[in-house]
Design a protein around this motif. Structure first.
Motif, PDB file in Angstrom:
ATOM      1  N   TYR A 189      48.282  24.529  34.073  1.00  0.00           N
ATOM      2  CA  TYR A 189      48.346  25.626  33.099  1.00  0.00           C
ATOM      3  C   TYR A 189      47.073  26.460  33.125  1.00  0.00           C
ATOM      4  O   TYR A 189      47.126  27.697  33.046  1.00  0.00           O
ATOM      5  N   PHE A 190      45.921  25.810  33.210  1.00  0.00           N
ATOM      6  CA  PHE A 190      44.672  26.568  33.236  1.00  0.00           C
ATOM      7  C   PHE A 190      44.515  27.335  34.551  1.00  0.00           C
ATOM      8  O   PHE A 190      43.933  28.432  34.564  1.00  0.00           O
ATOM      9  N   ALA A 191      45.030  26.774  35.632  1.00  0.00           N
ATOM     10  CA  ALA A 191      45.005  27.511  36.900  1.00  0.00           C
ATOM     11  C   ALA A 191      45.876  28.756  36.805  1.00  0.00           C
ATOM     12  O   ALA A 191      45.498  29.840  37.279  1.00  0.00           O
ATOM     13  N   LEU A 192      47.046  28.630  36.181  1.00  0.00           N
ATOM     14  CA  LEU A 192      47.911  29.798  35.993  1.00  0.00           C
ATOM     15  C   LEU A 192      47.244  30.836  35.098  1.00  0.00           C
ATOM     16  O   LEU A 192      47.374  32.043  35.327  1.00  0.00           O
ATOM     17  N   MET A 193      46.517  30.353  34.083  1.00  0.00           N
ATOM     18  CA  MET A 193      45.793  31.279  33.213  1.00  0.00           C
ATOM     19  C   MET A 193      44.732  32.037  34.010  1.00  0.00           C
ATOM     20  O   MET A 193      44.536  33.249  33.836  1.00  0.00           O
ATOM     21  N   GLY A 194      44.059  31.331  34.911  1.00  0.00           N
ATOM     22  CA  GLY A 194      43.077  31.988  35.773  1.00  0.00           C
ATOM     23  C   GLY A 194      43.719  33.024  36.681  1.00  0.00           C
ATOM     24  O   GLY A 194      43.154  34.107  36.903  1.00  0.00           O
ATOM     25  N   VAL A 195      44.912  32.724  37.183  1.00  0.00           N
ATOM     26  CA  VAL A 195      45.631  33.676  38.039  1.00  0.00           C
ATOM     27  C   VAL A 195      45.984  34.933  37.253  1.00  0.00           C
ATOM     28  O   VAL A 195      45.883  36.057  37.766  1.00  0.00           O
ATOM     29  N   LEU A 196      46.401  34.765  35.994  1.00  0.00           N
ATOM     30  CA  LEU A 196      46.726  35.928  35.164  1.00  0.00           C
ATOM     31  C   LEU A 196      45.507  36.827  34.972  1.00  0.00           C
ATOM     32  O   LEU A 196      45.611  38.060  35.050  1.00  0.00           O
ATOM     33  N   ILE A 197      44.348  36.216  34.708  1.00  0.00           N
ATOM     34  CA  ILE A 197      43.135  37.017  34.514  1.00  0.00           C
ATOM     35  C   ILE A 197      42.728  37.697  35.816  1.00  0.00           C
ATOM     36  O   ILE A 197      42.318  38.876  35.822  1.00  0.00           O
ATOM     37  N   LEU A 198      42.846  36.983  36.933  1.00  0.00           N
ATOM     38  CA  LEU A 198      42.554  37.600  38.228  1.00  0.00           C
ATOM     39  C   LEU A 198      43.511  38.767  38.489  1.00  0.00           C
ATOM     40  O   LEU A 198      43.119  39.785  39.062  1.00  0.00           O
ATOM     41  N   VAL A 235      44.764  40.765  36.296  1.00  0.00           N
ATOM     42  CA  VAL A 235      44.264  41.920  35.545  1.00  0.00           C
ATOM     43  C   VAL A 235      43.149  42.599  36.329  1.00  0.00           C
ATOM     44  O   VAL A 235      43.079  43.833  36.420  1.00  0.00           O
ATOM     45  N   GLY A 236      42.247  41.801  36.919  1.00  0.00           N
ATOM     46  CA  GLY A 236      41.154  42.376  37.690  1.00  0.00           C
ATOM     47  C   GLY A 236      41.639  43.130  38.911  1.00  0.00           C
ATOM     48  O   GLY A 236      41.117  44.206  39.253  1.00  0.00           O
ATOM     49  N   ILE A 237      42.668  42.601  39.582  1.00  0.00           N
ATOM     50  CA  ILE A 237      43.168  43.218  40.811  1.00  0.00           C
ATOM     51  C   ILE A 237      43.958  44.485  40.506  1.00  0.00           C
ATOM     52  O   ILE A 237      43.778  45.526  41.159  1.00  0.00           O
ATOM     53  N   PHE A 238      44.853  44.425  39.518  1.00  0.00           N
ATOM     54  CA  PHE A 238      45.762  45.536  39.276  1.00  0.00           C
ATOM     55  C   PHE A 238      45.223  46.541  38.262  1.00  0.00           C
ATOM     56  O   PHE A 238      45.709  47.673  38.216  1.00  0.00           O
ATOM     57  N   GLU A 239      44.252  46.157  37.436  1.00  0.00           N
ATOM     58  CA  GLU A 239      43.667  47.102  36.483  1.00  0.00           C
ATOM     59  C   GLU A 239      42.201  47.339  36.850  1.00  0.00           C
ATOM     60  O   GLU A 239      41.886  48.294  37.527  1.00  0.00           O
ATOM     61  N   SER A 240      41.324  46.480  36.357  1.00  0.00           N
ATOM     62  CA  SER A 240      39.907  46.571  36.717  1.00  0.00           C
ATOM     63  C   SER A 240      39.241  45.256  36.347  1.00  0.00           C
ATOM     64  O   SER A 240      39.735  44.516  35.482  1.00  0.00           O
ATOM     65  N   TRP A 241      38.107  44.973  36.961  1.00  0.00           N
ATOM     66  CA  TRP A 241      37.402  43.721  36.660  1.00  0.00           C
ATOM     67  C   TRP A 241      36.748  43.786  35.286  1.00  0.00           C
ATOM     68  O   TRP A 241      36.545  42.753  34.643  1.00  0.00           O
ATOM     69  N   ASN A 242      36.431  44.992  34.835  1.00  0.00           N
ATOM     70  CA  ASN A 242      35.938  45.123  33.462  1.00  0.00           C
ATOM     71  C   ASN A 242      37.005  44.686  32.461  1.00  0.00           C
ATOM     72  O   ASN A 242      36.712  43.981  31.494  1.00  0.00           O
TER      73      ASN A 242
END
Length: 433
Positions: A9-18, A20-27
């Motif tokens: 679950y925490f790995a999936l949470m990390g993928v979701l945040i990544l 956001v960084g890839i498709f939106e911005s790292w900020n």
């Protein structure tokens, strides 16, 4: 089984945040991460109260707001003209108020029951109230008249901002102790009513007492525990580092600051979870769960249930206060109008329920996951609507109507997620072991 699901679950949470960084911005990704960590700490506080002891606290917003107030009172520099205009008189009035309350309590305890005791206590409170207002009102008027557009309040102690985090915990713990001494030991709904009422009172005070918080005019420019972006952009070392990796110094400075905040928040959350796990697996933790499951049996075995409830209620509120101080530090300003029960009470409860009541890692997961949805559901919905309606004209009434209603998707999604979890995993994504 639960242990094997936790890293997934925490790995999936990390993928979701990544994502956001890839498709939106790292900020944006770091914004989601930082506020997700703060939300997880709030969820830990509520989980300590509800998951360990079964205490229903619906005034989380008040404890979070007290944490935010601590940042102003601890780290902002004192406003010298305001102190000279009315500071000592305001402090004297507050001391008089405390003295009146103490005198009323002592009279109630020392005097025999009867009308005389009631009349005496009433007279002390009424006379004390008028003395307090006679001292306090002129002092407040003088303080708020000092450069009211930019200041008009007393300020703080000018101490390092990191000290405000434990101070925020102490503020919230003090309020929780007062509530607990009054409501704990009675039926559970009394505690819910008390916390709801006190939470709203705290927010009302922050919005209206300009001499303390500037009210709805907000307190801006709170000190930071991390560097400022402008200072980084003027640092030769940082500029050389950005040049070596081919990054824009402006964007890089913003990301670096957010990473510094993330490191601080991670350190706090790891420390809290470690302590809470040790407590959960100790005799104290087993006793608290036994009290939660069967108060009558524990009382029969000689346990002071009310005292233990007060203890854990204060600890949970302190954690919420720490989270409130961290959030205000990250924002860089205190905005009393932003403390809404929907965000800081209902949403935190959704985090605990979805993550798994009674499980500390579940509370952390729920805090981060629900905050991710709270932030990202709207832009994801807009993206999907634009794809679905791509064949329609730009000025299509149907397309505009759907886009106008995308704002409701955030609340709809929260309700849908809550219903799905309660239906298919009623104990949460990571249930208590």
């Amino acid at each position: 089984m639960m242990q094997s699901r936790t890293p997934i679950y925490f790995a999936l949470m990390g993928v979701l945040i990544l994502g956001v960084g890839i498709f939106e911005s790292w900020n944006n990704a770091l914004f989601v991460l930082n506020f997700g960590l703060i939300s997880a700490i709030m969820a830990l506080g509520v989980n300590l109260q509800w998951g360990y002891a079964g205490l229903f606290n619906v005034g989380v917003v008040g404890f979070v707001a007290l944490g935010g107030l601590s940042v102003v009172l601890t780290s902002m520099a004192p406003v010298s003209p305001a102190w000279e205009a009315g500071g000592p008189r305001a402090l004297l009035a507050l001391l008089v108020a405390v003295g009146v309350i103490v005198a009323a309590i002592m009279a109630w305890k020392k005097m025999a029951k009867g009308k005389v005791r009631g009349l005496t206590v009433g007279a002390i409170l009424i006379v004390g109230f008028f003395i307090f207002r006679a001292l306090f009102d002129p002092a407040v008027a003088a303080i708020e008249a000092v450069n009211s557009a930019q200041e008009g309040y007393l300020g703080g102690l000018g101490l390092p901002v990191l000290l405000a985090w434990p101070v925020g915990g102490l503020f919230a713990a003090g309020a929780a102790w007062l509530i607990g001494k009054t409501a704990l030991g009675l039926r559970s709904d009394y505690l819910a009513i008390a916390t709801l009422g006190i939470g709203e009172i705290i927010i009302a005070v922050l919005k209206n007492e300009d001499w303390l918080t500037r009210g709805v005019k907000n307190v801006n420019g709170l000190p930071r525990p991390v560097p400022y972006e402008v200072d980084l952009q003027q640092s030769e070392t940082f500029l050389n580092l950005m040049a070596s990796i081919g990054a824009d110094p402006v964007t890089g400075s913003s990301i670096f600051v957010k990473l510094c905040y993330a490191a601080l928040f991670l350190a706090v959350i790891i420390g809290l979870v470690t302590l809470m796990q040790l407590a959960l697996n100790s005799p104290w933790g087993r006793m608290m769960r036994a009290i939660r499951d069967n108060e009558t049996a524990c009382e029969a075995m000689g346990k002071d249930v009310t005292a233990r409830h007060l203890q854990i209620f204060v600890l949970g509120a302190a954690i919420c206060g720490i989270a409130g101080a961290m959030m205000t530090t990250l924002d860089g300003q205190l905005t009393p109008a932003s403390y809404q029960p929907l965000r800081f009470t209902f949403l935190v409860w959704v985090m605990v329920i979805v993550g798994g009541s009674g499980n500390n890692w579940g509370a952390v997961l729920g805090g981060m996951f629900i905050w991710f949805l709270w932030v990202e559901v709207e832009p994801i919905s807009i993206f999907l609507v634009e794809i679905v309606t791509s064949g329609l004209a730009e000025d299509s009434a149907l397309r505009d109507g759907i886009l106008d209603r995308v704002v409701y998707m955030r609340h709809l999604t929260m309700g849908l997620i809550l219903l799905l979890v309660l239906r298919f995993s009623p104990r949460g994504l990571l249930p208590e072991k």
